[in-house]
Design an enzyme around this catalytic site. Sequence first.
Site, PDB file in Angstrom:
ATOM      1  CD1 TRP A 149     -29.011  79.860  30.894  1.00 23.96           C
ATOM      2  CD2 TRP A 149     -29.110  78.263  29.350  1.00 23.96           C
ATOM      3  NE1 TRP A 149     -30.315  79.793  30.451  1.00 23.96           N
ATOM      4  CE2 TRP A 149     -30.400  78.810  29.493  1.00 23.96           C
ATOM      5  CE3 TRP A 149     -28.927  77.234  28.420  1.00 23.96           C
ATOM      6  CZ2 TRP A 149     -31.489  78.379  28.758  1.00 23.96           C
ATOM      7  CZ3 TRP A 149     -30.010  76.820  27.690  1.00 23.96           C
ATOM      8  CH2 TRP A 149     -31.274  77.381  27.857  1.00 23.96           C
ATOM      9  CG  ASN A 150     -30.838  77.134  34.514  1.00 22.21           C
ATOM     10  OD1 ASN A 150     -30.164  76.260  33.993  1.00 22.21           O
ATOM     11  ND2 ASN A 150     -31.781  76.865  35.371  1.00 22.21           N
ATOM     12  CE  LYS A 173     -19.780  70.659  29.197  1.00 24.25           C
ATOM     13  NZ  LYS A 173     -20.238  72.042  28.911  1.00 24.25           N
ATOM     14  N   GLY A 225     -29.294  69.212  33.321  1.00 21.90           N
ATOM     15  CA  GLY A 225     -29.519  69.658  31.951  1.00 21.90           C
ATOM     16  C   GLY A 225     -30.759  69.006  31.393  1.00 21.90           C
ATOM     17  N   GLY A 226     -30.799  68.854  30.085  1.00 25.60           N
ATOM     18  CA  GLY A 226     -32.000  68.334  29.438  1.00 25.60           C
ATOM     19  C   GLY A 226     -31.971  66.813  29.286  1.00 25.60           C
ATOM     20  CD  GLU A 247     -31.331  66.651  40.650  1.00 27.13           C
ATOM     21  OE1 GLU A 247     -32.515  66.896  40.344  1.00 27.13           O
ATOM     22  OE2 GLU A 247     -31.019  66.007  41.660  1.00 27.13           O
ATOM     23  CG  LEU A 248     -32.606  64.807  33.625  1.00 29.80           C
ATOM     24  CD1 LEU A 248     -33.015  63.590  32.840  1.00 29.80           C
ATOM     25  CD2 LEU A 248     -31.245  65.309  33.162  1.00 29.80           C
ATOM     26  CB  CYS A 281     -35.095  72.633  36.424  1.00 25.12           C
ATOM     27  SG  CYS A 281     -34.545  72.959  38.085  1.00 25.12           S
ATOM     28  CD  GLU A 379     -37.594  71.983  30.856  1.00 25.50           C
ATOM     29  OE1 GLU A 379     -36.794  71.308  30.182  1.00 25.50           O
ATOM     30  OE2 GLU A 379     -37.402  72.300  32.033  1.00 25.50           O
TER      31      GLU A 379
HETATM   32  P1  NAD Z   1     -28.314  70.779  27.904  1.00 26.23           P
HETATM   33  O1  NAD Z   1     -28.659  69.404  28.319  1.00 26.23           O
HETATM   34  O2  NAD Z   1     -28.323  71.139  26.475  1.00 26.23           O
HETATM   35  O3  NAD Z   1     -26.844  71.191  28.418  1.00 26.23           O
HETATM   36  C1  NAD Z   1     -26.459  71.024  29.744  1.00 26.23           C
HETATM   37  C2  NAD Z   1     -24.971  70.791  29.799  1.00 26.23           C
HETATM   38  O4  NAD Z   1     -24.649  69.568  29.148  1.00 26.23           O
HETATM   39  C3  NAD Z   1     -24.132  71.875  29.129  1.00 26.23           C
HETATM   40  O5  NAD Z   1     -23.007  72.131  29.928  1.00 26.23           O
HETATM   41  C4  NAD Z   1     -23.728  71.215  27.822  1.00 26.23           C
HETATM   42  O6  NAD Z   1     -22.524  71.703  27.288  1.00 26.23           O
HETATM   43  C5  NAD Z   1     -23.567  69.779  28.250  1.00 26.23           C
HETATM   44  N1  NAD Z   1     -23.637  68.813  27.157  1.00 26.23           N
HETATM   45  C6  NAD Z   1     -24.240  68.954  25.942  1.00 26.23           C
HETATM   46  N2  NAD Z   1     -24.115  67.818  25.226  1.00 26.23           N
HETATM   47  C7  NAD Z   1     -23.413  66.943  25.989  1.00 26.23           C
HETATM   48  C8  NAD Z   1     -22.974  65.597  25.812  1.00 26.23           C
HETATM   49  N3  NAD Z   1     -23.205  64.928  24.683  1.00 26.23           N
HETATM   50  N4  NAD Z   1     -22.310  64.999  26.820  1.00 26.23           N
HETATM   51  C9  NAD Z   1     -22.085  65.645  27.974  1.00 26.23           C
HETATM   52  N5  NAD Z   1     -22.457  66.940  28.202  1.00 26.23           N
HETATM   53  C10 NAD Z   1     -23.119  67.574  27.218  1.00 26.23           C
HETATM   54  O7  NAD Z   1     -29.274  71.676  28.766  1.00 26.23           O
HETATM   55  P2  NAD Z   1     -29.530  73.223  28.579  1.00 26.23           P
HETATM   56  O8  NAD Z   1     -30.425  73.360  27.402  1.00 26.23           O
HETATM   57  O9  NAD Z   1     -28.249  73.960  28.631  1.00 26.23           O
HETATM   58  O10 NAD Z   1     -30.310  73.529  29.944  1.00 26.23           O
HETATM   59  C11 NAD Z   1     -31.666  73.469  30.064  1.00 26.23           C
HETATM   60  C12 NAD Z   1     -32.103  72.142  30.668  1.00 26.23           C
HETATM   61  O11 NAD Z   1     -31.579  71.953  31.972  1.00 26.23           O
HETATM   62  C13 NAD Z   1     -33.612  72.155  30.852  1.00 26.23           C
HETATM   63  O12 NAD Z   1     -34.182  70.917  30.463  1.00 26.23           O
HETATM   64  C14 NAD Z   1     -33.777  72.359  32.349  1.00 26.23           C
HETATM   65  O13 NAD Z   1     -34.985  71.956  32.869  1.00 26.23           O
HETATM   66  C15 NAD Z   1     -32.630  71.610  32.891  1.00 26.23           C
HETATM   67  N6  NAD Z   1     -32.342  72.038  34.275  1.00 26.23           N
HETATM   68  C16 NAD Z   1     -32.595  71.169  35.311  1.00 26.23           C
HETATM   69  C17 NAD Z   1     -32.370  71.553  36.631  1.00 26.23           C
HETATM   70  C18 NAD Z   1     -32.618  70.597  37.782  1.00 26.23           C
HETATM   71  O14 NAD Z   1     -32.046  70.813  38.842  1.00 26.23           O
HETATM   72  N7  NAD Z   1     -33.444  69.586  37.657  1.00 26.23           N
HETATM   73  C19 NAD Z   1     -31.876  72.817  36.896  1.00 26.23           C
HETATM   74  C20 NAD Z   1     -31.648  73.675  35.839  1.00 26.23           C
HETATM   75  C21 NAD Z   1     -31.864  73.264  34.529  1.00 26.23           C
END
Ligand code: NAD
Length: 487
Positions: A149-150, A173, A225-226, A247-248, A281, A379
């Site tokens: 989301w961010n 997505k 994402g995470g 990119e986590l 992140c 985190e």
């Molecule tokens: P998340 O992993 O829960 O969700 C990220 C995305 O993945 C969403 O669009 C979600 O709908 C999708 N998703 C969820 N389950 C899935 C699945 N089974 N298969 C495929 N897609 C799926 O992350 P979040 O909680 O929304 O975001 C926060 C995380 O993102 C934190 O860990 C943060 O550090 C990381 N982040 C990393 C960076 C980077 O560039 N390294 C930048 C921003 C955020």
Amino acid sequence: MESFQHYIDGVFEDGASHFESLNPASGRPWARMPEAGPADVDRAARAADRAFRSTAWAGLTASARGRLLLRLADLVQAAAPRLAELETRDTGKIIRETSAQIAYVADYYRYYAGLADKIEGAHLPIDKPDMEVWLRREPVGVVAAIVPWNSQLFLSAVKLGPALAAGCTIVLKASEDGPAPLLEFARLVHEAGFPPGVVNILTGGAEAGAALTRHPMVAHVAFTGGPETARHILRNSAENLAKTSLELGGKSPFIVFEDADIESAANAQVAGIFAATGQSCVAGSRLLVQRGARDAMLERLKASAEAARIGPPADGATEIGPLCTKRQRDRIAVIVADSVAAGARIITGGKVPPGEGFFYPPTILDCTDAPEAPCITQELFGPVLSVQAFDTEDAALALANATPYGLASGVFTRSLTRAHRMVRGIRAGIVWINTYRAVSPIAPFGGLGLSGHGREGGMAAALDYTTVKTVWLRTSDDPIPDPFVMR
Ligand code: NAD
């Protein structure tokens, strides 16, 4: 209530179902969002695959792709106020930050527009007299881009820019939390004139994400994402054997030595952890401070945290807005409580404020005597800074590297030689020296370990969306001599 649509195969349409998006500043619904089901994802992936092989896209020169990206950059720049306003309303990120960041997003598209016709192949000085061998750089295929989301416009630009420059097609997505800015961005893609199916944009949660990442037509999954979701994605990519870039998250150390400019270090630390209400992140969430500088740093940080203007994110004077979701705010509150139970001491903050919205105050926890507290090891993705003191450079490095993450790091010192030693010793994809949180389309960005793999930004990101085709041409007119021996 406002209403948004998906963008699939060049057409704006409703999803299989709908959900309401909440305004994090009030906690109340403000928009109706489409929600993609597996059938929507399948149509989008097939549209991207058709577009990938169409003359409308594959037949374009690299320079023509660059011109389309340039037009998109101009449209993003012109629409920046509306996009910023939507991102602020849907995610709670303060308007000062969304405005600045989205204006810069246009520069990412501009950078990759210029790069499109500079992705070159090669000619090899092959070790055979009657052969010419050259390498073609070809787009890898359909890219599934998944973002949290961010900073959704930013995190998608670092994927779409290089992938489109390379000639790929996209299914993007948006996060189910705060998807408005990306669904609005689809209008700009349409207006820029990309052929139907080249960029498809939809939203939905884990079900849509899973359907997309295991789709047989997807060749590359670009995910931010995470780590837990990344594990699902890697398992799914075992089905289609798609390439992945991940990119986590991070637990980035912000290291301050006694010889540093403490005023600068404190200001950078405030921005490094409290900007975007900590939902970054690269947040410098662990302050490692040399014992002699500890009091001076903490005094400044506490004063800044307590003076920060917490309020409506759409107000230009606000410095700290709400978290994007209640789930995220509640998770932070639990980790802070558990950390206090584990021996962390609250220096400031740490209490959910009364009233509406998903707010959490800037919080500083002294963890010098609680190195195993969850705020050190996990985190939080929120405005919470953990502080640990150290005496020597070796101790600073040991603390810095005591994490399975490896995304970013900051070092504040006036010693050039020490800065070099720290750069060598820190295990992270980014080291900022006497600065923090600077990014550019020209500079690679990414991490190692639990922070993922692959790099965004720069030429390497565009090459990552290509595959190499090796071409052999025999130049002799003589008949091929012996049919049973390879030459
Ligand atoms: P998340 O992993 O829960 O969700 C990220 C995305 O993945 C969403 O669009 C979600 O709908 C999708 N998703 C969820 N389950 C899935 C699945 N089974 N298969 C495929 N897609 C799926 O992350 P979040 O909680 O929304 O975001 C926060 C995380 O993102 C934190 O860990 C943060 O550090 C990381 N982040 C990393 C960076 C980077 O560039 N390294 C930048 C921003 C955020």
